[in-house]
Write an enzyme that holds these catalytic residues in place. Structure first.
Site, PDB file in Angstrom:
ATOM      1  N   HIS A   1       1.818   6.903   2.653  1.00  0.00           N
ATOM      2  CA  HIS A   1       1.304   8.228   2.322  1.00  0.00           C
ATOM      3  C   HIS A   1       1.385   9.211   3.476  1.00  0.00           C
ATOM      4  CE1 HIS A   1      -2.310   7.230   4.513  1.00  0.00           C
ATOM      5  NE2 HIS A   1      -2.434   6.127   3.816  1.00  0.00           N
TER       6      HIS A   1
ATOM      7  N   HIS B   1       0.728   8.511   7.042  1.00  0.00           N
ATOM      8  CA  HIS B   1       1.677   7.741   7.858  1.00  0.00           C
ATOM      9  C   HIS B   1       2.742   8.592   8.519  1.00  0.00           C
ATOM     10  CE1 HIS B   1       0.406   4.406   5.054  1.00  0.00           C
ATOM     11  NE2 HIS B   1       0.120   3.938   6.252  1.00  0.00           N
TER      12      HIS B   1
ATOM     13  N   LYS C   1       0.871  -1.183   0.000  1.00  0.00           N
ATOM     14  CA  LYS C   1       0.000   0.000   0.000  1.00  0.00           C
ATOM     15  C   LYS C   1       0.899   1.221   0.000  1.00  0.00           C
ATOM     16  CE  LYS C   1      -4.254  -1.736   1.300  1.00  0.00           C
ATOM     17  NZ  LYS C   1      -4.691  -1.717   2.698  1.00  0.00           N
TER      18      LYS C   1
END
Ligand code: ARG
Length: 566
Positions: A130, A133, A127
């Site tokens: 981004h 995070h 994933k």
């Protein structure tokens, strides 16, 4: 360093018999401004025993207290006894302590080498890494540094999301539409595309979901093909994540993620069963948490596969056995509050007395100007892009203002990344915020670059003034208000660090060093340093050194570098 608050307590203790030192200390207040003293003792509590009005008590006591060396004035205002610290003593104790302890100024040994685990970042494999995070990543990093600075033995953990049904989806999608070459070129984006496509197709064709479940089961059963694909996806993802960790200068002691606990779950399930905690519910196994006002913890699905929460329970037990932690800290978004409450309760019900040594440190949400982040819908801002753009803008600014700077690339990285991290750690962690490119790339005001620039300015003064730490200094030269205000802030730095530790809140440090930087610049503008006569110059350079040291330590606790030139 002299603990002036303790000295206030001692003075009160001399004249008040029925309160102990601790009680007195807890009553001491910090007045709203320095005109009212550095500390104030309110006399309301004494009214009963003295059988007098608090302001009369304050007046009488303030005359009775011996002034000693530590204070220059003790006076009463209404029901308060106000203490004014001796500026000479303050200056001497602060500047001597910093000269002696240098970059360790502000550290203690309250940790006594006890082990504290800090789990942070923990992104999901395959994933995007981004902007959402960034918070766990930099808050966790700072919390770990603060604990270490206070004498704890710390372990940095990355609980990678490298397991679970989404891997079933990825494997199924890869087998249908995947192309290894294409994915290797741009792993996260390509895997994300597969993931999005799978979800879209599954909307139309429910049977895809069964395929995903099937592949996850295969993975859990150790099917070779599934394992190989999983390993490959994990490796290429981690390589991408490491680009960000490298930019942030973050390392881990362990990347034991969810998959690491896959073989540790049967034991947990057995144990739950033995302890009579497991219940059947529609074919699944749960722990009933209704008596505690929470929905049940779903431990095992009807098809036998385990869940996120099961892995957290297994992980906590493993960590206790493996590290024997004093505290096990999780820096994870507040959306997971319930999840943490649930599994920590389960650990408690299992009879582990260390259950509440597991602490969830939540933080608020990041959203985008056009709505929430959504991986599935591809609405994400990559953290790597944010950091790289910040580095780019910094480079432009350097080219404009200081084109001859050495190590331009390195400094641009330190300042650009520092700007992002600083901004992130400036606000209370629990606050939600909306990500904006504009704000992120503006370096005006109370920002990382401002603080870093102040540090570089201090450094250049020390170089120009040929400052040497060993020189004899007479601190009594320092008496200007702007000098004393800066010294007060330096004095309070250790307290800010302790507050950050106690509240798991790095912003105490961030805000404090901004204040130090502001006070430094005020001092710099109002007090000539290099042109002052010898004794005064030496004393002022010492103050510059002290401020530079504290700023540098503060930044390093936040995970931000302090270049000497910029
Ligand atoms: N991988 C999870 C996520 O991205 C965070 C993991 C948090 N840590 C944990 N022990 N549950 O949402």
């Amino acid at each position: 360093m002299i603990d002036f608050k303790k000295e206030v307590a001692n003075s009160i203790l001399q004249v008040v018999k029925d309160l102990n030192e601790e009680e007195i200390e807890s009553l001491i207040e910090i007045p709203p401004n320095y005109d009212m003293g550095d500390y104030a003792f309110p006399c309301f509590r004494l009214a009963k025993t003295f059988r007098k009005a608090p302001n009369i008590i304050a007046e009488e006591l303030s005359k009775k207290i011996e002034i000693g060396d530590y204070f220059e004035k003790i006076e009463n205002v209404g029901p308060y006894i106000n203490f004014f610290i001796s500026k000479a003593k303050l200056t001497e104790t602060v500047l001597e302590s910093i000269a002696e302890e240098k970059e360790k100024f502000g550290s203690t040994n309250i940790g006594k080498n006890r082990t504290v685990l800090v789990e942070f970042s923990s992104p999901n494999i395959a994933k995007p890494f981004h902007i959402g995070h960034i918070r766990t990543t930099v808050i966790g990093n700072a919390i770990e540094k603060v604990f270490k600075f206070q004498g704890f033995k710390t372990v940095r953990l990355n609980h990678l999301g490298d397991y679970g049904t989404q891997f079933g989806m990825l494997i199924a999608a890869y087998k249908k539409w995947g192309d290894m070459k294409v994915i290797e070129e741009d792993p996260i984006n390509e895997l994300l595309k597969l993931y999005v496509k799978f979800n879209e197709e599954a909307e139309k064709d429910e049977s895809l979901r069964d395929e995903a479940r099937h592949w996850f089961k295969e993975l859990e059963n150790g099917n070779e093909e599934a394992l190989e694909l999983w390993q490959w996806i994990r490796d290429i993802s981690l390589k991408e994540f490491n680009k960000v960790y490298d930019l942030l200068n973050i390392q881990y002691d362990s990347y034991a993620g969810e998959s690491f606990y896959s073989d540790k779950m049967p034991r947990v399930i057995e144990e739950l069963e033995e302890k009579g905690l497991l219940k059947e519910s529609q074919g699944a196994s749960i722990v009933d948490l209704e008596p505690y006002g929470m929905p049940p913890a779903l431990i095992k699905k009807s098809d036998g596969s385990t869940l996120y929460i099961t892995r957290d329970i297994a992980a906590a037990i493993y960590r206790k056995e493996h590290y024997d932690f004093y505290k096990n800290i999780y820096v994870v978004a507040s959306q997971q509050n319930l999840h943490f409450k649930q599994w920590i309760k389960v650990i408690d019900l299992m009879g582990y007395d260390w259950a509440y040594d597991c602490v969830h440190i939540p933080f608020g949400m990041v959203s985008l100007e056009d709505g929430t982040l959504s991986t599935r819908q591809g609405r994400v801002v990559f953290l790597e892009d944010v950091l790289n753009k910040a580095i780019e803008s910094t480079k432009k600014i350097i080219e404009d203002r200081n084109p001859d700077l050495e190590n331009k690339e390195e400094v641009a990285k330190q300042v650009g990344v520092g700007a992002i991290v600083f901004q992130e750690l400036f606000n209370n962690r629990i606050k939600d915020y909306v990500f904006s490119w504009e704000r992120t790339l503006s370096f005006e005001g109370e920002t990382g670059p401002y603080v870093q620039y102040t540090h570089a300015r201090a450094n250049s003064l020390l170089e120009k003034g040929e400052f040497k730490l060993e020189d004899e200094v007479d601190y009594r030269f320092l008496k200007e208000e702007d000098e004393i205000n800066l010294i007060r802030l330096l004095y309070n730095f250790p307290k800010a660090v302790l507050d950050a530790l106690e509240k798991y809140e790095p912003s105490f440090v961030t805000r404090h060093i901004v204040e130090v930087a502001k006070a430094f610049n005020k001092f710099y503008n109002s007090c000539p340093i290099l042109s002052a006569e010898e004794g005064l110059k030496k004393a002022r350079l010492n103050l510059v050194y002290a401020a530079k040291t504290v700023i540098k330590t503060g930044l390093s606790l936040l995970g931000i570098e302090a270049p000497n030139k910029m």
